[in-house]
Write a protein that holds these residues in place. Structure first.
Motif, PDB file in Angstrom:
ATOM      1  N   ARG A  75      35.450 133.816 -14.531  1.00 56.32           N
ATOM      2  CA  ARG A  75      36.902 133.951 -14.656  1.00 56.32           C
ATOM      3  C   ARG A  75      37.671 133.265 -13.518  1.00 56.32           C
ATOM      4  O   ARG A  75      38.742 132.696 -13.735  1.00 56.32           O
ATOM      5  CB  ARG A  75      37.275 135.445 -14.673  1.00 56.32           C
ATOM      6  CG  ARG A  75      36.691 136.225 -15.854  1.00 56.32           C
ATOM      7  CD  ARG A  75      37.331 135.838 -17.161  1.00 56.32           C
ATOM      8  NE  ARG A  75      36.786 136.556 -18.292  1.00 56.32           N
ATOM      9  CZ  ARG A  75      37.246 137.732 -18.725  1.00 56.32           C
ATOM     10  NH1 ARG A  75      38.242 138.331 -18.095  1.00 56.32           N
ATOM     11  NH2 ARG A  75      36.705 138.311 -19.780  1.00 56.32           N
ATOM     12  N   ARG A  76      37.132 133.339 -12.289  1.00 55.38           N
ATOM     13  CA  ARG A  76      37.885 132.880 -11.121  1.00 55.38           C
ATOM     14  C   ARG A  76      37.290 131.655 -10.436  1.00 55.38           C
ATOM     15  O   ARG A  76      37.941 131.056  -9.584  1.00 55.38           O
ATOM     16  CB  ARG A  76      37.980 134.021 -10.080  1.00 55.38           C
ATOM     17  CG  ARG A  76      38.594 135.306 -10.614  1.00 55.38           C
ATOM     18  CD  ARG A  76      40.040 135.082 -11.011  1.00 55.38           C
ATOM     19  NE  ARG A  76      40.653 136.327 -11.500  1.00 55.38           N
ATOM     20  CZ  ARG A  76      41.866 136.394 -12.014  1.00 55.38           C
ATOM     21  NH1 ARG A  76      42.595 135.289 -12.099  1.00 55.38           N
ATOM     22  NH2 ARG A  76      42.344 137.544 -12.439  1.00 55.38           N
ATOM     23  N   GLY A  77      36.067 131.303 -10.766  1.00 55.00           N
ATOM     24  CA  GLY A  77      35.419 130.194 -10.095  1.00 55.00           C
ATOM     25  C   GLY A  77      34.449 130.669  -9.025  1.00 55.00           C
ATOM     26  O   GLY A  77      34.418 131.846  -8.656  1.00 55.00           O
ATOM     27  N   PRO A 199      36.616 123.697 -18.161  1.00 53.92           N
ATOM     28  CA  PRO A 199      36.567 124.194 -16.782  1.00 53.92           C
ATOM     29  C   PRO A 199      37.048 125.638 -16.698  1.00 53.92           C
ATOM     30  O   PRO A 199      37.687 126.162 -17.623  1.00 53.92           O
ATOM     31  CB  PRO A 199      37.514 123.250 -16.036  1.00 53.92           C
ATOM     32  CG  PRO A 199      38.465 122.777 -17.083  1.00 53.92           C
ATOM     33  CD  PRO A 199      37.666 122.681 -18.355  1.00 53.92           C
ATOM     34  N   VAL A 200      36.745 126.264 -15.569  1.00 56.34           N
ATOM     35  CA  VAL A 200      37.174 127.649 -15.363  1.00 56.34           C
ATOM     36  C   VAL A 200      38.689 127.757 -15.469  1.00 56.34           C
ATOM     37  O   VAL A 200      39.226 128.742 -16.005  1.00 56.34           O
ATOM     38  CB  VAL A 200      36.687 128.151 -13.985  1.00 56.34           C
ATOM     39  CG1 VAL A 200      37.252 129.535 -13.691  1.00 56.34           C
ATOM     40  CG2 VAL A 200      35.165 128.179 -13.930  1.00 56.34           C
ATOM     41  N   SER A 201      39.401 126.748 -14.975  1.00 62.90           N
ATOM     42  CA  SER A 201      40.868 126.774 -14.989  1.00 62.90           C
ATOM     43  C   SER A 201      41.454 126.803 -16.394  1.00 62.90           C
ATOM     44  O   SER A 201      42.618 127.177 -16.580  1.00 62.90           O
ATOM     45  CB  SER A 201      41.418 125.555 -14.239  1.00 62.90           C
ATOM     46  OG  SER A 201      40.946 124.351 -14.828  1.00 62.90           O
ATOM     47  N   ALA A 202      40.649 126.443 -17.405  1.00 64.01           N
ATOM     48  CA  ALA A 202      41.140 126.457 -18.785  1.00 64.01           C
ATOM     49  C   ALA A 202      41.313 127.877 -19.302  1.00 64.01           C
ATOM     50  O   ALA A 202      41.987 128.101 -20.314  1.00 64.01           O
ATOM     51  CB  ALA A 202      40.192 125.679 -19.691  1.00 64.01           C
ATOM     52  N   GLY A 203      40.698 128.838 -18.632  1.00 63.98           N
ATOM     53  CA  GLY A 203      40.858 130.234 -19.024  1.00 63.98           C
ATOM     54  C   GLY A 203      40.159 130.616 -20.311  1.00 63.98           C
ATOM     55  O   GLY A 203      40.540 131.601 -20.962  1.00 63.98           O
TER      56      GLY A 203
END
Length: 432
Positions: A75-77, A199-203
């Motif tokens: 979730r956060r990297g 990527p993780v940032s895509a949620g």
């Protein structure tokens, strides 16, 4: 030809640095159990049973924390989790060495819960960095380097704890080692998602019901049973050699056993198509049962450990590879955390199970007890494995395997380069 899979895997970007950093990061973690035991027995003047309770408390915390830390990575990297766990574990070791026994028990649970996830992070990153065709040798390298960490860590821990410095200094040394391990992983920042994955940032979110399925649970059960057999074998080797008056040879026997595992892991990483984890674990468990027959001589015990020992690393490799392929990228961290918990729980259960059999029936029965439990788990999992293979196309658990219903990832430039380097007859070349 034998080394070709490893040469190609080590040529992949970031794989060599990941293996080096992960191996070094695991050394203080591998030393933790023996240092904690010596601290409780020597500094706190308690028995080995009390030391076992502290170890069990840390194991419970670690088993609960590993999947949660993995979920946070999803979730956060990676870096926020590395900061959290590194700071928490360093504080744990700095504080734990000064605590009385009654306070150490609950603190050990918290320390285990927030432990640095070096093992699961390495496996998650391997899954992200390697194409399907090179995942098996990559996980084999990970398994072999883990063996090296566990050969070095406890030895260094005992060396420091039994020196004039004592266990408390060893615990402070562990704090420094964990700090360096966390810093090394933070600086390396290995990817947890492949380039073609979101990527993780895509949620991206994946519901557990989409991947927490019977086959995944079956792999976890086999993984737990495998480390149960391994930790029970550790205890049984010591008990059998003590009974025969050859306890002084126990270090050599265990080193040879680790060497057999390394050789087996190396050989397994060179095969083109791997085997299902159950096909490796079941014979490992069965071949453990008669090992106690060699208790009268250390060299005979070492010889009897060869077949089961040679299957140790391949079994763990196959379980890691299977999980990496059946889990979507957005849940890979949590899944690898559960895999790490299965490994940890098996280690925690194996010693007491073997000890109970040894105390009740004799030293040789330790091998029989853990091997029999392993065979029982294999038999319980077998129907589900057979049913899965009947209902889905036959795809081996190897580097070319792709789970049913999951599309193959798009080729990267590196995949194309590696594929173009393969000879036309490569598919017919068999294991090498």
């Amino acid at each position: 030809m034998l080394l070709k899979p490893y040469r190609e895997t080590l040529a992949l970007p970031k794989i060599p640095s990941l293996l080096v950093v992960a191996t070094l990061a695991r050394i203080p973690i591998a030393a933790a159990a023996v240092v904690l035991t010596l601290h409780v027995v020597t500094d706190l003047d308690r028995g080995y049973g009390a030391a076992g309770l502290v170890g069990a408390a840390a194991t419970i915390g670690g088993s609960l924390g590993a999947p949660l830390m993995g979920r946070l990575i999803d979730r956060r990297g990676l870096r926020p989790v590395l900061v959290l766990t590194t700071v928490a574990e360093v504080i744990y070791w700095l504080v734990a060495q000064a605590l009385p026994y009654w306070a150490l028990l609950p603190v050990a649970v918290v320390g285990g819960f927030l432990a640095l996830p070096a093992f699961s992070v390495a496996r998650q990153s391997i899954a992200a960095l390697t194409p399907e065709s090179h995942r098996l040798p990559a996980f084999a390298l990970d398994s072999m380097t883990t063996e090296l960490s566990f050969m070095a860590g406890p030895a260094l821990g005992v060396l420091i704890a039994t020196s004039p410095a004592g266990p408390r200094v060893a615990m402070l040394t562990l704090a420094g080692g964990i700090l360096l391990a966390g810093l090394g992983l933070w600086l390396l920042n290995p990817p947890t998602r492949a380039e073609h994955e979101a990527p993780v940032s895509a949620g991206e979110r994946v519901a557990r019901r989409e991947w927490l399925k019977p086959r995944f649970v079956a792999v976890l059960a086999v993984t737990m049973a495998a480390t149960l057999v391994l930790s029970g074998t550790d205890v049984s080797v010591v008990a059998v050699l003590r009974e025969s008056g050859e306890l002084g040879w126990s270090g050599l026997v265990m080193s040879l056993w680790a060497l057999f595992s390394l050789i087996g892991g190396f050989a397994y990483g060179t095969v083109r198509r791997g085997l299902p984890v159950l096909a490796l674990f079941a014979p490992m468990a069965m071949l453990t049962i008669p090992v106690g027959l060699g208790g009268s001589h250390w060299w005979l015990l070492a010889l009897l450990l060869i077949p089961a020992g040679a299957l140790c690393a391949p079994t763990i490799t196959a379980s890691s590879s299977a999980i990496s392929r059946m889990i979507p990228a957005a849940a890979r961290g949590e899944a690898m955390g559960l895999h790490n918990s299965a490994l940890t729980v098996g280690v925690a259960l194996g010693g007491p199970l073997a000890g109970l059999a040894i105390d009740s029936l004799g030293p040789a029965w330790g091998f029989t007890a853990v091997g029999a439990v392993g065979v029982l788990v294999a038999l319980l999992v077998l129907p589900a494995e057979l049913r899965r293979r009947r209902d889905t196309p036959a795809v081996p658990d190897g580097p070319d395997a792709v789970p049913a219903g999951v599309p193959s990832p798009p080729e990267t430039a590196r995949d194309v380069e590696l594929a173009s380097a393969q000879p036309a007859s490569g598919a017919a070349s068999g294991a090498h």
